[in-house]
Design an enzyme around this catalytic site. Structure first.
Site, PDB file in Angstrom:
ATOM      1  N   PRO A 124     -38.073  16.058  -7.030  1.00 34.76           N
ATOM      2  CA  PRO A 124     -38.892  15.407  -6.060  1.00 34.76           C
ATOM      3  C   PRO A 124     -38.604  14.273  -5.396  1.00 34.76           C
ATOM      4  CG  PRO A 124     -40.179  16.539  -7.902  1.00 34.76           C
ATOM      5  CD  PRO A 124     -38.966  16.515  -8.315  1.00 34.76           C
ATOM      6  N   CYS A 125     -39.044  14.005  -3.892  1.00 37.88           N
ATOM      7  CA  CYS A 125     -38.317  13.100  -3.267  1.00 37.88           C
ATOM      8  C   CYS A 125     -39.542  12.135  -2.811  1.00 37.88           C
ATOM      9  CB  CYS A 125     -37.901  13.521  -1.898  1.00 37.88           C
ATOM     10  SG  CYS A 125     -39.069  14.373  -0.877  1.00 37.88           S
ATOM     11  N   ASN A 126     -40.999  12.378  -3.389  1.00 39.71           N
ATOM     12  CA  ASN A 126     -41.738  11.603  -2.893  1.00 39.71           C
ATOM     13  C   ASN A 126     -41.657   9.927  -3.129  1.00 39.71           C
ATOM     14  OD1 ASN A 126     -42.489  14.180  -4.033  1.00 39.71           O
ATOM     15  ND2 ASN A 126     -44.689  13.925  -3.160  1.00 39.71           N
TER      16      ASN A 126
END
Length: 379
Positions: free
Chosen positions: A90-92
């Protein structure tokens, strides 16, 4: 040779479809490819999309919808042995669009589950993907820590910033992809090289108009419903030339946004039909849905999917907003194919055109503490 592949954070199947497209036969007629073994994602609609399109089986039991912290990594009676691991962690917390909390965020530490798979399964190769903003999170130290853990798990790693528009994707999408070859195999001469761009010249890059209009989207294509556009938004858009956004000087005062800053943002930004699209995103409020270069409206989800190189028969499951999120968070399959094909050719001993990996991302350079040079490297 088939590589049994496991996936974490699989999304709707961008990496998996890229792996499927990368399959080929060598001069001896031997088939080289990846074979789905197991995958997981937290989002129900995303899992259903994956099962429908990649496995053509809505009841497939090898794709798990559950939090990665509950995923039975290491239990080989449920998750059997694999030869390859693919994960777009996940890049959030790394994206330049967000607050960039990095390792201190909720999502930042989730890469460690990929490390856990490496330690338990020791696959021959892994492919990890994240946003270019990973390079500057925590002033560059997040990237150092992640690369060090990947390397300590027994792999020779090759991180590189891929500009997907240089690989035939009609979108300026810049992503860090790290390929790791298990140390014993690397010592035997299996060395991954970064595949050379196929369209490095801007004049050869596929444009947003070419992607969306050639060929025309079929009338029965799924996820192609026109978005609702208010009269005020349509009128505002009518004053915005292609390539410009909500801060264009020619917009009448009564139609301007009462928002300070963000003048370089993609809010109400029209596409430029002569260039690749700007980055497709999966979230955001009003004005962030990507806008047609000529028509006064946002793009349909199918148009966004075309910019992400998903085929027209790839059906996304869920509401419009759920579909938008899935499309925006996915890895473009045609971009993934380039990397996956290079991995297969590496193991097959087939030479291909290559370039040096991004120098600033190499751990030997980062260990010197020169992290400030990473800022602004990707987006």
């Amino acid at each position: 040779m088939e590589f049994r592949m496991g996936e974490l954070f699989s999304g709707p199947g961008g990496l998996a479809l890229g792996a499927k497209l990368a399959c080929f036969k060598d001069v001896k007629g031997e088939k080289w490819g990846f074979k789905h073994t197991w995958a997981n994602d937290f989002d129900r609609d995303t899992v259903e999309t994956y099962k429908l399109n990649l496995l053509h089986n809505p009841d497939a039991s090898t794709v798990f919808c559950e939090d990665v912290s509950d995923f039975p990594i290491g239990d080989k009676s449920i998750l059997p042995e694999i030869d390859a691991l693919a994960f777009g962690f996940p890049c959030n917390d790394y994206s330049n669009v967000g607050k960039q909390k990095g390792l201190a965020g909720i999502y930042g530490p989730l890469y460690s589950y990929g490390v856990k798979v490496m330690k338990y399964y020791q696959p021959k190769v892994f492919i990890a993907e994240n946003v270019g903003g990973l390079s500057s999170a925590n002033e560059g130290y997040a990237l150092i820590k992640i690369l060090e853990e990947f390397q300590a798990s027994g792999y020779h790693i090759t991180p590189n910033l891929y500009k997907f528009e240089e690989y035939g994707v009609p979108q300026a999408r810049h992503r860090i992809i790290i390929v790791g070859i298990r140390n014993d195999l690397y010592k035997q001469g299996i060395h991954y090289h970064v595949p050379a761009p196929t369209t490095p010249d801007p004049k050869d890059m596929k444009t947003s108009q070419q992607a969306i209009e050639i060929p025309p989207i079929p009338a029965d294509a799924p996820n192609n419903e026109l978005p609702k556009t208010t009269e005020k938004v349509a009128k505002r858009l009518s004053y915005i030339p292609e390539g410009e956004n909500a801060w264009y000087i020619g917009i009448p005062e009564e139609l301007r946004l009462n928002v300070r800053g963000a003048k370089l943002s993609s809010i109400y930004k029209r596409l430029d039909h002569t260039k690749p699209a700007y980055t497709v995103t999966g979230s955001g409020g009003g004005g962030t849905h990507m806008y047609h270069w000529k028509e006064n409206r946002a793009l349909t989800n199918r148009e966004r999917a075309r910019l992400q190189t998903f085929p027209d028969d790839f059906k996304f499951i869920g509401s419009k907003e759920s579909v938008r999120k899935q499309i925006g968070m996915a890895v473009p399959p045609e971009g993934a194919k380039v990397v996956m094909e290079a991995v297969l050719k590496t193991f097959a001993g087939i030479k291909y055109r290559s370039v040096k990996p991004t120098e600033k991302l190499q751990l030997k350079n980062l260990e010197k503490g020169n992290t400030t040079a990473l800022k602004g490297l990707g987006r």
